[in-house]
Design a protein around this motif. Sequence first.
Motif, PDB file in Angstrom:
ATOM      1  N   GLY A 133       5.798 -26.379  -7.635  1.00  0.00           N
ATOM      2  CA  GLY A 133       7.318 -26.181  -7.398  1.00  0.00           C
ATOM      3  C   GLY A 133       8.110 -25.000  -7.852  1.00  0.00           C
ATOM      4  O   GLY A 133       7.224 -23.975  -8.015  1.00  0.00           O
ATOM      5  N   ARG A 134       9.149 -25.020  -8.554  1.00  0.00           N
ATOM      6  CA  ARG A 134       9.820 -24.091  -8.906  1.00  0.00           C
ATOM      7  C   ARG A 134       9.303 -23.269 -10.375  1.00  0.00           C
ATOM      8  O   ARG A 134       9.676 -22.546 -10.906  1.00  0.00           O
ATOM      9  CB  ARG A 134      11.445 -24.283  -8.877  1.00  0.00           C
ATOM     10  CG  ARG A 134      12.071 -24.775  -7.716  1.00  0.00           C
ATOM     11  CD  ARG A 134      13.711 -24.904  -7.755  1.00  0.00           C
ATOM     12  NE  ARG A 134      14.251 -23.729  -8.045  1.00  0.00           N
ATOM     13  CZ  ARG A 134      14.782 -22.775  -7.488  1.00  0.00           C
ATOM     14  NH1 ARG A 134      14.370 -23.025  -6.207  1.00  0.00           N
ATOM     15  NH2 ARG A 134      15.341 -21.764  -7.808  1.00  0.00           N
ATOM     16  N   VAL A 168       9.021 -24.229   1.795  1.00  0.00           N
ATOM     17  CA  VAL A 168      10.088 -23.209   1.736  1.00  0.00           C
ATOM     18  C   VAL A 168       9.323 -22.247   0.470  1.00  0.00           C
ATOM     19  O   VAL A 168       9.283 -22.782  -0.804  1.00  0.00           O
ATOM     20  CB  VAL A 168      11.305 -23.638   1.190  1.00  0.00           C
ATOM     21  CG1 VAL A 168      12.261 -22.245   1.214  1.00  0.00           C
ATOM     22  CG2 VAL A 168      11.815 -24.568   2.454  1.00  0.00           C
ATOM     23  N   VAL A 169       9.415 -20.835   0.568  1.00  0.00           N
ATOM     24  CA  VAL A 169       8.941 -19.886  -0.255  1.00  0.00           C
ATOM     25  C   VAL A 169      10.353 -18.943  -0.545  1.00  0.00           C
ATOM     26  O   VAL A 169      10.684 -18.675   0.303  1.00  0.00           O
ATOM     27  CB  VAL A 169       7.590 -19.161   0.005  1.00  0.00           C
ATOM     28  CG1 VAL A 169       7.447 -17.842  -0.804  1.00  0.00           C
ATOM     29  CG2 VAL A 169       6.563 -19.832   0.037  1.00  0.00           C
ATOM     30  N   GLU A 170      10.485 -18.884  -1.636  1.00  0.00           N
ATOM     31  CA  GLU A 170      11.573 -17.999  -2.162  1.00  0.00           C
ATOM     32  C   GLU A 170      11.122 -16.875  -2.839  1.00  0.00           C
ATOM     33  O   GLU A 170      10.268 -16.850  -3.509  1.00  0.00           O
ATOM     34  CB  GLU A 170      12.477 -18.812  -3.188  1.00  0.00           C
ATOM     35  CG  GLU A 170      13.015 -20.265  -2.663  1.00  0.00           C
ATOM     36  CD  GLU A 170      14.067 -20.758  -3.720  1.00  0.00           C
ATOM     37  OE1 GLU A 170      14.806 -20.058  -4.495  1.00  0.00           O
ATOM     38  OE2 GLU A 170      14.156 -22.115  -3.752  1.00  0.00           O
ATOM     39  N   SER A 177      17.443 -12.056  -2.591  1.00  0.00           N
ATOM     40  CA  SER A 177      16.622 -13.074  -2.574  1.00  0.00           C
ATOM     41  C   SER A 177      16.441 -13.618  -1.229  1.00  0.00           C
ATOM     42  O   SER A 177      17.524 -13.239  -0.266  1.00  0.00           O
ATOM     43  CB  SER A 177      16.989 -14.385  -3.528  1.00  0.00           C
ATOM     44  OG  SER A 177      18.384 -14.742  -3.128  1.00  0.00           O
ATOM     45  N   LYS A 179      14.981 -17.148   1.215  1.00  0.00           N
ATOM     46  CA  LYS A 179      14.027 -18.089   1.472  1.00  0.00           C
ATOM     47  C   LYS A 179      13.490 -18.374   3.015  1.00  0.00           C
ATOM     48  O   LYS A 179      14.112 -18.072   3.920  1.00  0.00           O
ATOM     49  CB  LYS A 179      15.103 -19.695   1.366  1.00  0.00           C
ATOM     50  CG  LYS A 179      15.458 -19.719   0.006  1.00  0.00           C
ATOM     51  CD  LYS A 179      16.432 -20.977   0.097  1.00  0.00           C
ATOM     52  CE  LYS A 179      16.798 -21.206  -1.415  1.00  0.00           C
ATOM     53  NZ  LYS A 179      17.657 -22.466  -1.558  1.00  0.00           N
ATOM     54  N   PRO A 181      11.206 -20.696   5.282  1.00  0.00           N
ATOM     55  CA  PRO A 181      10.692 -21.918   5.774  1.00  0.00           C
ATOM     56  C   PRO A 181       9.400 -21.689   6.434  1.00  0.00           C
ATOM     57  O   PRO A 181       9.161 -20.890   7.050  1.00  0.00           O
ATOM     58  CB  PRO A 181      11.806 -22.338   6.532  1.00  0.00           C
ATOM     59  CG  PRO A 181      12.495 -21.144   7.079  1.00  0.00           C
ATOM     60  CD  PRO A 181      12.192 -20.275   6.125  1.00  0.00           C
ATOM     61  N   SER A 210       7.799 -21.638  -5.013  1.00  0.00           N
ATOM     62  CA  SER A 210       7.882 -22.745  -3.954  1.00  0.00           C
ATOM     63  C   SER A 210       9.028 -23.566  -4.177  1.00  0.00           C
ATOM     64  O   SER A 210       9.138 -23.813  -5.446  1.00  0.00           O
ATOM     65  CB  SER A 210       6.437 -23.439  -3.823  1.00  0.00           C
ATOM     66  OG  SER A 210       6.734 -24.678  -2.920  1.00  0.00           O
ATOM     67  N   SER A 211       9.835 -23.659  -3.381  1.00  0.00           N
ATOM     68  CA  SER A 211      11.093 -24.651  -3.537  1.00  0.00           C
ATOM     69  C   SER A 211      10.895 -26.101  -3.871  1.00  0.00           C
ATOM     70  O   SER A 211      11.482 -26.835  -4.627  1.00  0.00           O
ATOM     71  CB  SER A 211      12.053 -24.692  -2.436  1.00  0.00           C
ATOM     72  OG  SER A 211      12.197 -23.230  -2.082  1.00  0.00           O
ATOM     73  N   TYR A 212       9.758 -26.539  -3.563  1.00  0.00           N
ATOM     74  CA  TYR A 212       9.510 -27.983  -3.651  1.00  0.00           C
ATOM     75  C   TYR A 212       7.884 -28.350  -4.106  1.00  0.00           C
ATOM     76  O   TYR A 212       7.143 -27.389  -3.809  1.00  0.00           O
ATOM     77  CB  TYR A 212       9.584 -28.764  -2.237  1.00  0.00           C
ATOM     78  CG  TYR A 212      10.813 -28.637  -1.586  1.00  0.00           C
ATOM     79  CD1 TYR A 212      11.893 -28.868  -2.042  1.00  0.00           C
ATOM     80  CD2 TYR A 212      10.759 -27.583  -0.434  1.00  0.00           C
ATOM     81  CE1 TYR A 212      13.197 -28.743  -1.441  1.00  0.00           C
ATOM     82  CE2 TYR A 212      12.090 -27.353   0.123  1.00  0.00           C
ATOM     83  CZ  TYR A 212      13.296 -28.042  -0.492  1.00  0.00           C
ATOM     84  OH  TYR A 212      14.482 -27.665   0.227  1.00  0.00           O
TER      85      TYR A 212
END
Length: 249
Positions: A133-134, A168-170, A177, A179, A181, A210-212
């Motif tokens: 994740g983050r 989702v990759v940031e 920035s 994002k 998907p 990664s957002s999640y």
Amino acid sequence: MTSPKGIPDWETTGTVEYIKSGATQDHMLLIVPAGMYAVRLGNDAAIKQKLTLTPGMFYSLTFSAARTCGQQEKLKVSVSPSTEAGGSGVLPIQTVYSSNGWDSYSWGFVAEADQVEISIHNPGNRAVQLMAGRESIIVQIVRTTPGKVYDLTFAVGDASNSCEGSMVVEAFAGKESFKVPYESSGKGGFKRAKLRFTASSPMTRVKFLSSYYHMKSDHSGSLCGPVVDDVMLVVVNAPPKRVAQHKHA
């Protein structure tokens, strides 16, 4: 290792590190379960040894292995000469079950000659899988020219490892920035993305996360996540703006 013959009775190729038990990496203590030393294989690196065996006899090669990062890893074990498909095998190094952080492996083969060569090879995925994740962030600081416009291009996909779902990759570069998907079926695939930014200093920090959190759908309980690969930074002569992503079949 600075020499392919640096380890007695072994030959190395690629980037191979000889590690003493008790050494530290990023504040993590590296423990060797048997003996005082171990080898760390870089991308596409291998260790090889020639042995004298009895042709026709069945042999078992046993060893311990561990990961020193969160990436899913594999080791390819092979013997030559071999005319059989069983002359090589790929062992996944995924989940650590033992108390000392290492797992034991065994690989069997039938000797076809009295002189054989055993090889343990790290095929080395060069892409990076964001698995936590983050909290799982990759960062690199690059040289830039203030006022110049840059394109950060990269690919987002999955590692064909049963990691499914909406990802989702940031991406971050300087003050910008973006994002990205990605819908993963867990069977491999990718899409490309681009982030355009204007450098404001001689050194620019580039980050991906990664957002999640994600778990594999194979009921193994293993963490997984999106893959970032083919990252490039190039100078452009245009006003700064974001460019739409393009999905490839």
